[in-house]
Design a protein around this motif. Structure first.
Motif, PDB file in Angstrom:
ATOM      1  N   ARG B 166       0.802  -1.213   0.000  1.00 17.20           N
ATOM      2  CA  ARG B 166       0.000   0.000   0.000  1.00 17.20           C
ATOM      3  C   ARG B 166       0.838   1.266   0.000  1.00 17.20           C
ATOM      4  O   ARG B 166       0.348   2.325  -0.289  1.00 17.20           O
ATOM      5  CB  ARG B 166      -0.855   0.079   1.261  1.00 17.20           C
ATOM      6  CG  ARG B 166      -1.595  -1.142   1.617  1.00 17.20           C
ATOM      7  CD  ARG B 166      -2.356  -0.883   2.917  1.00 17.20           C
ATOM      8  NE  ARG B 166      -1.538  -1.074   4.103  1.00 17.20           N
ATOM      9  CZ  ARG B 166      -1.059  -0.092   4.834  1.00 17.20           C
ATOM     10  NH1 ARG B 166      -1.282   1.154   4.517  1.00 17.20           N
ATOM     11  NH2 ARG B 166      -0.337  -0.336   5.907  1.00 17.20           N
ATOM     12  N   ASN B 543      -1.717   4.730   0.223  1.00 17.79           N
ATOM     13  CA  ASN B 543      -2.800   4.923  -0.715  1.00 17.79           C
ATOM     14  C   ASN B 543      -4.148   4.998   0.011  1.00 17.79           C
ATOM     15  O   ASN B 543      -4.428   4.174   0.886  1.00 17.79           O
ATOM     16  CB  ASN B 543      -2.767   3.738  -1.691  1.00 17.79           C
ATOM     17  CG  ASN B 543      -3.922   3.755  -2.648  1.00 17.79           C
ATOM     18  OD1 ASN B 543      -4.962   3.155  -2.367  1.00 17.79           O
ATOM     19  ND2 ASN B 543      -3.749   4.439  -3.747  1.00 17.79           N
ATOM     20  N   GLU B 545      -7.231   4.460  -0.878  1.00 25.60           N
ATOM     21  CA  GLU B 545      -8.165   3.331  -1.055  1.00 25.60           C
ATOM     22  C   GLU B 545      -7.791   2.161  -0.157  1.00 25.60           C
ATOM     23  O   GLU B 545      -8.645   1.525   0.452  1.00 25.60           O
ATOM     24  CB  GLU B 545      -8.150   2.854  -2.520  1.00 25.60           C
ATOM     25  CG  GLU B 545      -8.999   3.676  -3.483  1.00 25.60           C
ATOM     26  CD  GLU B 545      -8.254   4.880  -4.034  1.00 25.60           C
ATOM     27  OE1 GLU B 545      -8.892   5.709  -4.701  1.00 25.60           O
ATOM     28  OE2 GLU B 545      -7.038   5.010  -3.781  1.00 25.60           O
ATOM     29  N   SER B 546      -6.504   1.884  -0.066  1.00 27.83           N
ATOM     30  CA  SER B 546      -6.098   0.715   0.713  1.00 27.83           C
ATOM     31  C   SER B 546      -6.310   0.951   2.208  1.00 27.83           C
ATOM     32  O   SER B 546      -6.664   0.028   2.947  1.00 27.83           O
ATOM     33  CB  SER B 546      -4.649   0.345   0.424  1.00 27.83           C
ATOM     34  OG  SER B 546      -3.787   1.404   0.754  1.00 27.83           O
ATOM     35  N   GLN B 549      -9.981   0.566   2.865  1.00 28.64           N
ATOM     36  CA  GLN B 549     -10.338  -0.856   2.820  1.00 28.64           C
ATOM     37  C   GLN B 549      -9.931  -1.536   4.126  1.00 28.64           C
ATOM     38  O   GLN B 549     -10.684  -2.327   4.681  1.00 28.64           O
ATOM     39  CB  GLN B 549      -9.622  -1.508   1.633  1.00 28.64           C
ATOM     40  CG  GLN B 549     -10.083  -2.922   1.346  1.00 28.64           C
ATOM     41  CD  GLN B 549      -9.343  -3.503   0.155  1.00 28.64           C
ATOM     42  OE1 GLN B 549      -8.283  -3.022  -0.223  1.00 28.64           O
ATOM     43  NE2 GLN B 549      -9.888  -4.521  -0.430  1.00 28.64           N
ATOM     44  N   ASN B 554     -15.770   3.038   3.092  1.00 24.96           N
ATOM     45  CA  ASN B 554     -15.564   3.445   1.699  1.00 24.96           C
ATOM     46  C   ASN B 554     -14.760   4.737   1.668  1.00 24.96           C
ATOM     47  O   ASN B 554     -14.640   5.449   2.684  1.00 24.96           O
ATOM     48  CB  ASN B 554     -16.899   3.603   0.967  1.00 24.96           C
ATOM     49  CG  ASN B 554     -17.776   4.680   1.590  1.00 24.96           C
ATOM     50  OD1 ASN B 554     -17.387   5.860   1.627  1.00 24.96           O
ATOM     51  ND2 ASN B 554     -18.923   4.301   2.088  1.00 24.96           N
ATOM     52  N   VAL B 555     -14.213   5.043   0.516  1.00 23.83           N
ATOM     53  CA  VAL B 555     -13.286   6.170   0.402  1.00 23.83           C
ATOM     54  C   VAL B 555     -13.967   7.489   0.753  1.00 23.83           C
ATOM     55  O   VAL B 555     -13.393   8.334   1.451  1.00 23.83           O
ATOM     56  CB  VAL B 555     -12.687   6.231  -1.030  1.00 23.83           C
ATOM     57  CG1 VAL B 555     -11.867   7.502  -1.221  1.00 23.83           C
ATOM     58  CG2 VAL B 555     -11.803   5.012  -1.281  1.00 23.83           C
ATOM     59  N   ARG B 583      -4.261  11.223  -3.946  1.00 22.82           N
ATOM     60  CA  ARG B 583      -4.704   9.910  -3.474  1.00 22.82           C
ATOM     61  C   ARG B 583      -3.723   9.251  -2.508  1.00 22.82           C
ATOM     62  O   ARG B 583      -3.904   8.102  -2.127  1.00 22.82           O
ATOM     63  CB  ARG B 583      -4.949   8.912  -4.645  1.00 22.82           C
ATOM     64  CG  ARG B 583      -5.840   9.437  -5.741  1.00 22.82           C
ATOM     65  CD  ARG B 583      -7.181   9.900  -5.244  1.00 22.82           C
ATOM     66  NE  ARG B 583      -8.104   8.817  -4.939  1.00 22.82           N
ATOM     67  CZ  ARG B 583      -9.336   8.984  -4.460  1.00 22.82           C
ATOM     68  NH1 ARG B 583      -9.779  10.197  -4.219  1.00 22.82           N
ATOM     69  NH2 ARG B 583     -10.113   7.964  -4.230  1.00 22.82           N
TER      70      ARG B 583
END
Lengths: 206, 589
Positions: B166, B543, B545-546, B549, B554-555, B583
């Motif tokens: 990540r 990151n 998104e990671s 997760q 959610n982002v 990001r």
């Protein structure tokens, strides 16, 4: 390992598990094993087991690691309070206070007893910490009301007399009045019992 | 715990209460004492490189201290610390400073100014350091890889196939060890025990003992600023090594620390010379910070290029007398030697010789060496026998206190388990070959003192420091300079941690964090733990998104949460702990 700490009046342990084991062994003398097991398991929830930060000693000129260290402490006065509670609970259970639970059904009795214990112990310990001593009679009233309330004085008296024949209407009234307005060390007054609109007694803020 | 005795001469000794800390590093011997890890229980794990991950954070932390002080500046500080023991006689009866009190004043000032940086680096290694693309690797990471990653390689490689890394900074794809080591660190840092450590760090008072939080925030801010200025410093290993080498391998600073004052000067001049030396040390340290920011590329070239031609490993024996690696310049060697020559006392252990060896576990034991040369080691309250093996030829006969310690030697490649007495080796096991008392190892470690002796020496030195400062005017001088150094360090590191802030705003953040650290901004309940959890997952930069997760959200909701945390910190008068760039989420904490 119980360090029987240098601080008088408390037992000190290096892990929560050791503190819980101590409680298990202590309460097993007074009550069913299932109850002892359950109360040990909720030791930190009721704050019977308290987690206290510890500062480690390092040699001069050293660069030490930064690690939080704790000891787990059980105070003798808390043990005394817990013993009084359990005594009252045992008396309560022998006359079937816990509806639907027989005295021999230790599993269900344990769950019901632990529920009452959890609710009342922390409250009463906080009261004690403010310098007020609760009598065994006061514990008995609180536990009975918590389990079966709300109850009128007329209904409450025979319940109490089943475990202790010496109860009278007069002694019950006196105990209820004292629990209705319990003076604290800081000058405030705390109500541990109250009456509903039908003048039945119940535990307050528990 | 029972008190221990340390002999300072044939007839004199001190007694002291042994430490109960999890671990520490000694400034003089650079010995790391890590308790709680019995090496005899972990021989196979050590050999295989699959040591229990419970030990990873403490080893990363103390290994950084070891690497930091295994340097010219570290040697200079060690010599200054020793000077009050070896030169105290010069101070007796004098009301003006001599070398002993000068050295103590300089040591205290330098230590005060450098401790937040050293602790910040150690905590950076614990919570943030991962491998990057640069072809250099710190000794800290090398030791950690060989102890923890080597034995988990195949499992980690399977994990790498499933879940890509990540981090914003990633090692080269073909560098298997670096990628797996980074994966191990990221995985370990997600555990609740590690999160508790991060929360404990971030809730330290900003000006608490050792200034852990202040140093950590300063190092994180330096990472942010310097990597913005020179993109290659986004590589955490490059940044980490740059700071260690730029500050602690600076020979000019070491020379300034080790400056001498002549014996036959007027009293007033002696005070003046101490003041001048201290000013020189402070200016030198400030210059190093200035140079790092003003010309980062030059600093990188000077600090890191030499690493491309060396591995950081040192030979066990002086195979090549002309080899210069690890040696101090001759003049510095001489200056430090003046301070330490008095330690060549038969009652004292050899404390300075083995500074490059990295000890990473310690078990206090009773050692019995029989007349026929068998070492019997007993441990625990019941004195249970835990080891029986032939002793080396030079081992003292009899029964005495000792230690069993696991050590990674200066050649980086060899790991041993030693049974040690106060004066040296009793027995040594090569973890790779499984053989006891190999001649080369026995010779090299013959005079390695036990951690018990190291700790005793620490207490003995501290007692001498008290004697040096016994005279009222000297004591006043030392205390006065210490106060100034404290204030200077606080001011300097607050500026580093809060770059570009004006003094009133820095004062506000100081007051907000003076009792409970960053918990003063967020409260010390669930909100603060959430902030710690996010910072632990993000590391330096990850990151978005990671991270979302990993948090099972959610982002969009996660970014709203980050905005809320940052707003809360700003409203409280602090700094936003997280930044978003393309990001990538960066953590300032």
């Amino acid at each position: 390992m119980d360090t029987r700490s240098a601080v008088e009046g408390e037992h000190s342990f290096s892990s929560q598990e050791q503190a819980a084991q101590f409680l298990r062994q202590h309460f097993a003398v007074l009550s069913a094993e299932a109850v002892a097991e359950s109360i040990a398991a909720i030791g930190t929830v009721t704050e019977l087991i308290q987690k206290v930060p510890v500062l480690s000693t390092t040699p001069p000129g050293s660069s030490p690691v930064l690690v939080a260290r704790y000891r787990w402490v059980i105070k003798n006065e808390d043990l005394g309070l817990a013993d009084a509670f359990l005594e009252a609970l045992r008396n309560a259970s022998s006359v079937g206070f816990f509806v639907g639970v027989s005295a021999t059904d230790t599993g269900k009795w344990a769950a019901a007893a632990v529920g009452t214990f959890t609710a009342l112990f922390k409250l009463c310990r906080n009261v004690l910490n403010k310098g007020i001593v609760l009598s065994p009679n006061a514990y008995a009233v609180l536990i009975t009301l918590k389990a079966l309330g709300p109850l009128s004085s007329e209904d409450l008296l025979p319940k109490l007399q089943q475990s202790k024949a010496e109860w009278t209407a007069e002694s019950l009234a006196k105990t209820l009045e004292s629990l209705k307005a319990m003076p604290m060390r800081n000058g405030s007054v705390r109500a541990l019992v109250a009456q509903d609109d039908q003048r039945r007694w119940l535990t307050a803020d528990v | 715990m029972d008190r221990r005795i340390f002999f300072t001469s044939f007839s004199r000794y001190i007694d002291y209460a042994p430490s109960d800390a999890d671990g520490f590093t000694d400034i003089l011997s650079n010995a790391v004492v890590l308790n709680g890890l019995n090496p005899l229980d972990h021989i196979d794990e050590i050999r295989q490189g699959s040591l229990d991950l419970t030990y990873l954070p403490n080893i990363l932390h103390e290994c950084t201290h070891h690497a930091t002080f295994n340097s010219p500046v570290g040697c200079a500080l060690a010599a200054l610390w020793a000077s009050s023991q070896t030169n105290w006689i010069q101070q007796v009866g004098k009301s003006h400073p001599t070398l002993a009190s000068r050295d103590l004043a300089v040591f205290q000032t330098a230590r005060t100014l450098l401790t937040p940086l050293a602790e910040g680096l150690a905590l950076f290694a614990e919570h943030d350091l991962i491998c990057g693309p640069a072809p250099i690797l710190s000794n800290v990471s090398q030791h950690a890889m060989l102890l923890f990653t080597k034995g988990r390689l195949s499992r980690l490689l399977d994990g790498l196939c499933v879940a890509p890394l990540r981090a914003a900074v990633q090692p080269q794809s073909e560098d298997v060890l670096s990628r797996t080591h980074t994966a191990l660190l990221e995985e370990a840092r997600r555990h609740s025990a590690w999160l508790e450590r991060k929360a404990h760090l971030l809730s330290q008072p900003i000006d608490g003992p050792h200034r852990y939080l202040l140093g950590y925030l300063a190092v994180k801010a330096m990472y942010r600023a310097l990597s913005k200025s020179v993109g290659e410093l986004m590589d955490p290993e490059a940044f980490f090594l740059l700071l260690i080498r730029h500050f602690f391998h600076n020979e000019e600073l070491a020379q300034t620390l080790a400056n001498l004052i002549p014996d036959n000067v007027e009293p007033q001049e002696a005070y003046l010379r101490v003041g001048v030396d201290l000013q020189g040390v402070v200016e030198r340290i400030q210059d190093l910070f200035d140079a790092l920011y003003a010309d980062t590329k030059e600093a990188i070239a000077h600090a890191l290029l030499p690493l491309l031609t060396t591995s950081g490993a040192l030979p066990l024996t002086r195979e090549d007398p002309h080899a210069t690696e690890g040696r101090l310049p001759l003049d510095l060697d001489f200056l430090l030697g003046i301070r330490t020559v008095g330690m060549l006392n038969v009652a004292w252990p050899r404390l300075m010789k083995h500074r490059p060896e990295f000890r990473f576990s310690c078990l206090a034991v009773e050692v019995e060496v029989t007349a026929d040369g068998i070492a019997i080691v007993r441990a625990g309250k019941e004195s249970k026998e835990v080891l029986r093996t032939p002793a080396v030829v030079n081992a003292d006969r009899g029964v005495y206190e000792g230690t069993v310690e696991a050590i990674r030697l200066r050649n980086i490649r060899t790991t041993v388990i030693c049974v040690l007495s106060s004066h040296g080796l009793v027995a040594v096991l090569d973890c790779d070959t499984g053989k006891w008392n190999a001649p080369e190892l026995s010779d090299h470690l013959d005079d390695l003192p036990s951690a018990i002796a190291v700790e005793g020496a620490m207490h003995a030195h501290a007692e001498q420091h008290d004697l040096v400062g016994h005279c009222g005017t000297i004591r006043d001088m030392l205390q006065g300079y210490q106060r100034q150094a404290d204030q200077g360090a606080l001011s300097m590191y607050l500026q580093l941690a809060c770059p570009g802030w004006q003094a009133p705003r820095r004062q506000t953040i100081f007051e907000l964090t003076s009792e409970k650290g960053l918990a003063g901004l967020f409260g010390d309940g669930e909100r603060f733990l959430r902030v710690c959890q996010i910072s632990s997952l993000v590391g330096l930069a990850s990151n978005v998104e990671s991270v979302a997760q990993a948090l099972e959200t959610n982002v969009k909701d996660f970014m709203a949460e980050i905005d809320g945390i940052n707003a809360e910190a700003r409203d409280a008068g602090g700094f936003p702990p997280f930044e978003l760039h393309n990001r990538w989420l960066l953590s300032m904490i």
